[in-house]
Design a protein around this motif. Structure first.
Motif, short mmCIF file in Angstrom:
data_model
loop_
_atom_site.label_atom_id
_atom_site.label_comp_id
_atom_site.label_asym_id
_atom_site.label_seq_id
_atom_site.Cartn_x
_atom_site.Cartn_y
_atom_site.Cartn_z
N TYR A 185 33.68 -16.36 -77.70
CA TYR A 185 34.03 -15.61 -76.52
C TYR A 185 33.02 -15.54 -75.07
O TYR A 185 33.10 -15.56 -74.26
N ALA A 186 31.70 -15.81 -75.61
CA ALA A 186 29.95 -15.91 -74.46
C ALA A 186 30.07 -17.51 -74.18
O ALA A 186 30.33 -17.14 -72.98
N ALA A 187 31.15 -18.17 -75.03
CA ALA A 187 30.59 -19.71 -74.98
C ALA A 187 32.03 -20.50 -73.60
O ALA A 187 32.03 -20.13 -72.14
N GLN A 188 32.80 -18.65 -74.06
CA GLN A 188 33.92 -18.99 -73.03
C GLN A 188 33.86 -18.57 -71.61
O GLN A 188 33.87 -19.83 -70.70
N LEU A 189 33.23 -17.22 -71.43
CA LEU A 189 32.55 -16.92 -70.21
C LEU A 189 31.55 -17.70 -69.50
O LEU A 189 31.75 -18.06 -68.12
N LYS A 190 30.29 -18.33 -70.52
CA LYS A 190 29.58 -18.61 -69.66
C LYS A 190 29.73 -20.20 -69.25
O LYS A 190 29.45 -21.09 -67.76
N GLY A 191 30.94 -20.98 -69.88
CA GLY A 191 31.64 -22.77 -68.96
C GLY A 191 30.20 -22.99 -69.34
O GLY A 191 29.55 -23.15 -70.87
N ASP A 192 30.83 -24.24 -68.60
CA ASP A 192 29.38 -25.09 -69.03
C ASP A 192 29.22 -26.11 -69.58
O ASP A 192 27.84 -25.69 -70.15
#
Lengths: 252, 316
Positions: free
Chosen positions: A58-65
């Motif tokens: 989930y965190a990775a999805q929020l952060k993108g990049d």
């Protein structure tokens, strides 16, 4: 800081605790005192890794990049890890491992309850899954606290020592970092004050039953939540991250 | 009319009727099984160590969880097998004692070190692959509890084998360094895996009796050949070279011919001189000794609870 950034940072607090404790107890695999308990401890480790993966995804999805669960776990350095000091403490022996687990499980269990109230649906979903697991973890480590405390003289002394030594790492659980305060204020995160009282009640009940004295010292170590860790974490990460560091960008 | 127990027993075996714990059995059958099943259980438990060596260093979270779960499965296999052996009259603690004092053996393959991540692939692919060849026939072995334990074990082993092959596949499709790592792991694990089937048939002392009792259903050499025949195409698919210059397809036999096995190495490792024999045994003995106070505490607490329940009942 915008809401997404607060959520992202808050997720790292949550995910790093589960990852680092999962990594610590995975060190036991194959070396436990009783085969059945080796399996039980591995189960807990697997649950914690599973939870940290859900959180990092989930965190990775929020952060993108191009962030992924693995870039978050394997490509951040010590100062960027937000876990509490308690979970990075070494296993030492079965008493320390059980005590560390019990202190964390009690916190983790009530934390999941609080997170069910989050305005962030994804966090609620993750907590909803983890809560069943952490209820089992807490039952398991509570039973072991009692067994060791009320077992033999040797086990009593060993678990009392572990409680005395690890006590100074319990205060940090309830001292909010700036991110935790912001997350709570924006309705995403947990109210650590609520958890603090429940934690103390549960810990007192189990330690009483285990005939273990509750330490009276009230000086608590802190810093993990802000990236200021004990010397142990650097080694945990060096070991965990080594392949990703030696072979940058490789797929496994 | 005189009833010959041994005839009844052999008759059951010939008719594929399983032998169960309460049935009469020749003492040598019982002993052979205790030796074989406990050795198998020990192999699962010692086998946790070489792979356990990489849990904290697994390259990503998916692999870490899969490896940890796999090693945990091995602990579970150890449990089923110790339980099966206990039905023959030896306790788990007695079996541990035989392992710790060096009286009982475990599979020699686990005395080799795991030096790179690719070893997790090679062990899954080759070691579990060889184990499956040995173990699938054991699902039909004549002793009921062993056969039933093996059904569960085999289901999980074939999953492990696929997992191992998939690790190799990722490495072989990866960077040149990863491919080198994979080839190196194959080089080191190939021959020890081939040796897992045990001595050649003309040199395997216990085999004939075990075949008659249907504890064993195929000979060591038959299983070894089958493993090689199945595995070579898998290596080719990975683009790796099997480290045997004599390996070639024999059209007439319908099998691969392969080179001479270095039985000196095998015998040395069995005798305790493998690269990790001492470390593996020490790890098990340490776990046992360091856990003694924990087991004592659990027993003392269980006893206290029992006494409290008893005195509570008396008071009431």
């Amino acid at each position: 800081m915008n809401k997404e950034e607060i959520t992202f940072q808050y997720l790292l607090h949550l995910g790093d605790n589960s990852l680092i404790l999962g990594q610590r107890i995975a060190e036991w695999c194959g070396h436990g005192p009783i085969l059945e308990q080796d399996i039980a401890l591995t189960n807990i480790s697997l649950d914690l890794f599973g939870e940290s993966r859900n959180i990092y995804q989930y965190a990775a999805q929020l952060k993108g990049d191009n962030h992924t669960e693995d870039s978050l776990a394997f490509l951040r350095d010590v100062l960027e890890f937000k876990n509490v000091l308690l979970v990075e403490q070494p296993n030492i022996d079965w008493a320390y491992t059980i005590c560390r687990q019990f202190f964390f499980d009690t916190f983790h269990f009530y934390l999941q309850h609080e997170l069910l109230k989050s305005k962030d649906e994804r966090i609620v979903e993750i907590a909803n899954k983890a809560i069943k697991e952490s209820a089992y973890h807490l039952k398991w480590s509570s039973e072991w606290m009692i067994r060791l405390g009320d077992g033999t003289e040797i086990s009593h002394q060993k678990i009392q020592n572990a409680v005395n030594d690890l006590w100074e790492f319990t205060g940090e659980l309830f001292i909010p970092s700036e991110i935790e305060t912001l997350a709570y204020q924006s309705g995403i995160g947990a109210d650590l004050n609520n958890i603090k009282q429940l934690w103390h009640e549960k810990v007192k009940a189990i330690l009483d039953e285990a005939t273990i004295q509750i330490p009276t010292n009230d000086f608590f170590q802190k810093g993990g939540k802000n990236g200021i860790h004990s010397e142990h974490l650097g080694f945990v990460l060096a070991e965990m991250q080594y392949l990703q560091r030696v072979h940058p960008g490789a797929e496994w | 009319m005189e009833i010959n127990l041994e005839d009844i027993f052999q008759n059951k075996i010939d008719n594929e009727v399983k032998i169960e714990p309460r049935d009469w059995m020749p003492e040598k059958y019982r002993k052979t099984l205790i030796r074989q099943i406990s050795q198998h259980a020990h192999s699962e438990i010692v086998g946790m160590l070489p792979e356990g060596n990489w849990i904290t260093r697994a390259p990503n979270l998916r692999r870490k969880v899969a490896l940890l779960a796999k090693v945990q499965d091995e602990a579970g296999h150890g449990l089923y097998l110790y339980s099966a052996a206990e039905t023959l009259g030896m306790t788990r603690d007695e079996m541990y004692n035989e392992l710790h004092t060096g009286k009982a053996k475990y599979s020699s393959i686990f005395n080799y070190p795991t030096l790179s991540w690719a070893d997790m692939g090679a062990i899954g692919w080759l070691v579990d692959g060889a184990a499956i060849m040995n173990q699938v026939p054991l699902c039909r072995t004549s002793y009921g509890p062993y056969a039933r334990a093996m059904v569960r074990v085999c289901k999980e082993e074939s999953f492990h084998q696929r997992q191992g092959y998939e690790i190799m596949m990722s490495l072989c499709n990866g960077t040149p360094e990863q491919k080198t790592m994979a080839q190196d792991a194959l080089n080191r694990w190939w021959w020890p895996s081939i040796m897992m089937f045990g001595p050649n048939d003309d040199n395997s002392p216990n085999s004939a009796q075990s075949m008659k009792w249907k504890i064993k259903r195929f000979s060591n050499d038959e299983l070894r050949q089958k493993f090689i025949d199945v595995t070579i195409p898998q290596a080719e698919l990975l683009g790796l070279t099997v480290p045997d210059k004599d390996l070639k397809w024999n059209e007439a036999r319908g099998h691969y011919d392969f080179g001479i096995i270095n039985w000196d190495e095998f015998n040395n490792v069995v005798a305790g001189n493998g690269p990790c024999n001492k470390q593996r045994l020490k790890a098990r003995v340490d776990a046992w000794n360091n856990g003694e106070w924990v087991r004592d505490a659990a027993n003392a607490y269980a006893q206290k609870r029992k006494n409290r329940v008893k005195s509570g009942q008396q008071a009431a």
